[in-house]
Scaffold this motif. Sequence first.
Motif, PDB file in Angstrom:
ATOM      1  N   ALA A 107       0.826  -1.206   0.000  1.00  0.00           N
ATOM      2  CA  ALA A 107       0.000   0.000   0.000  1.00  0.00           C
ATOM      3  C   ALA A 107       0.863   1.261   0.000  1.00  0.00           C
ATOM      4  O   ALA A 107       0.447   2.313  -0.501  1.00  0.00           O
ATOM      5  CB  ALA A 107      -0.926  -0.003   1.217  1.00  0.00           C
ATOM      6  N   GLY A 108       2.068   1.145   0.547  1.00  0.00           N
ATOM      7  CA  GLY A 108       2.979   2.279   0.616  1.00  0.00           C
ATOM      8  C   GLY A 108       3.828   2.467  -0.625  1.00  0.00           C
ATOM      9  O   GLY A 108       4.760   3.287  -0.617  1.00  0.00           O
ATOM     10  N   ALA A 157      -1.055   5.008   4.144  1.00  0.00           N
ATOM     11  CA  ALA A 157      -1.022   3.634   3.627  1.00  0.00           C
ATOM     12  C   ALA A 157      -1.316   2.622   4.736  1.00  0.00           C
ATOM     13  O   ALA A 157      -2.040   1.640   4.524  1.00  0.00           O
ATOM     14  CB  ALA A 157       0.333   3.348   2.991  1.00  0.00           C
ATOM     15  N   HIS A 217      -4.986   2.756   5.547  1.00  0.00           N
ATOM     16  CA  HIS A 217      -5.754   2.095   4.481  1.00  0.00           C
ATOM     17  C   HIS A 217      -5.823   0.582   4.711  1.00  0.00           C
ATOM     18  O   HIS A 217      -6.884  -0.029   4.572  1.00  0.00           O
ATOM     19  CB  HIS A 217      -5.114   2.392   3.118  1.00  0.00           C
ATOM     20  CG  HIS A 217      -5.724   1.626   1.985  1.00  0.00           C
ATOM     21  ND1 HIS A 217      -6.943   1.944   1.434  1.00  0.00           N
ATOM     22  CD2 HIS A 217      -5.281   0.521   1.314  1.00  0.00           C
ATOM     23  CE1 HIS A 217      -7.235   1.088   0.472  1.00  0.00           C
ATOM     24  NE2 HIS A 217      -6.236   0.215   0.376  1.00  0.00           N
TER      25      HIS A 217
END
Length: 450
Positions: free
Chosen positions: A136-137, A300, A303
């Motif tokens: 996600a990052g 991130a 999320h």
Amino acid sequence: MKKVNHYHHKKVLVLGLAKSGVAAASLLHRLGAFVTVNDYLPLSENQEAQGLLEKGITVICGGHPIELLDEGFELIVKNPGIPYHNPMIEEAVKKGIPIITEVELAYQISEADFVAITGTNGKTTTTTLVFDMLKAGGKLPLIAGNIGTVASTVAEEATVDHTIVIELSSFQLMGITSFNPKIAILTNLYDAHLDYHGTSKEYVQAKSNITRNQTNNEFLIVNADQEETMRVASHSHAKIIPFSTKRKLDFGAYLNDGAVYFNDEQVIELNEILLPGAHNLENILSAMAAAKLSGVSNEAIIHVLHSFTGVKHRLQFICEHKERKFYNDSKATNILATKNAIAAFREPIVLLAGGLDRGNEFDELIPYLKNVKAVVTFGQTAKKIEQAAIKAGIKTIQHVDNVEKAVPVAYQLSDPGDVILLSPACASWDQYKTFEVRGDIFIQAVHMLK
């Protein structure tokens, strides 16, 4: 993959196959080693060995002949499941033949850094969280080890831009020499696998190998709430990053005023986290620490924690049906895991439990059954679990033949707002080949209710 020359013309024995043995033998063969594979399963029943034979690799199957060690092997790559008290291994140690596991081989060829996760409980969830947070990052994680592709296969494909996120067992860590992760996580330590290691001391020593080669350039993320894990940290040369679910820390990952922090920075409110369970907060804190050290943003991380519902069979949310929430915790093959699962909920629970009888009683569960309104039992331990439920004052107890039949019975015993939880507290082998099979049958039965 790094250019590795030191296996060229080296005589190597790969002991035990399965996926890691096949991968190690194939890799060593490509690196120019003279590889011999020895596996207990007869060749006629051993498709993996037959495939290696077709590649031109020497294969000896049907047993582990100790005289094989007289052939001048310079190295043994051992399947992690083969214990060190195996006669073949004991003889190799006497002869001074170095013994490694496939993870060490993966490290030697890898261009990528490793984030390595070990501990008694929470490894798989933590590994998955780290992978998801890095992804996600905007990082380039690859997942390997017990829950992914074999480590050496991943390492062959990885570049310097990747990060290999790997779950490691004590068995694998006993066979390392130079393995050195950029970030290591030690989730917790409890007595486990004593049939393999012999003593708690040997088990802890194996786990501590994850940080054995680390220097001040690497990080060890460690549970600050356990004396044993902090004792391991005290012998490490890595930068120590503690995490705690019980108190505010001067630095590291911790809980404070209903929120998750890293150092002095609030990352997310606890009520925003979807994954249930106090024990999962340990996994979240350690994974978050690894993500932050890797340069992942709070956005991130948030999320992931807004959407992560758990690893399959590990307190996995299945669905909500007619205001009942169904959770699959088939991986709970012992009492401690079931304690943690029950403690994760404040709602009334209908508990599905039972399985292989290992000779233990279930009175340890009694204090944790306060919000369990009904129990549905199955398997060899059904009567023992029923006795514990009676002692806990639970009035609604029903016995069924198997998990599939337990689901509709549990539904009938439930009310809107209840949790229906499969958390067996037992291994599956009396009725099912694996806990995964048991969990899949539970999931299918839940969907049949719809």
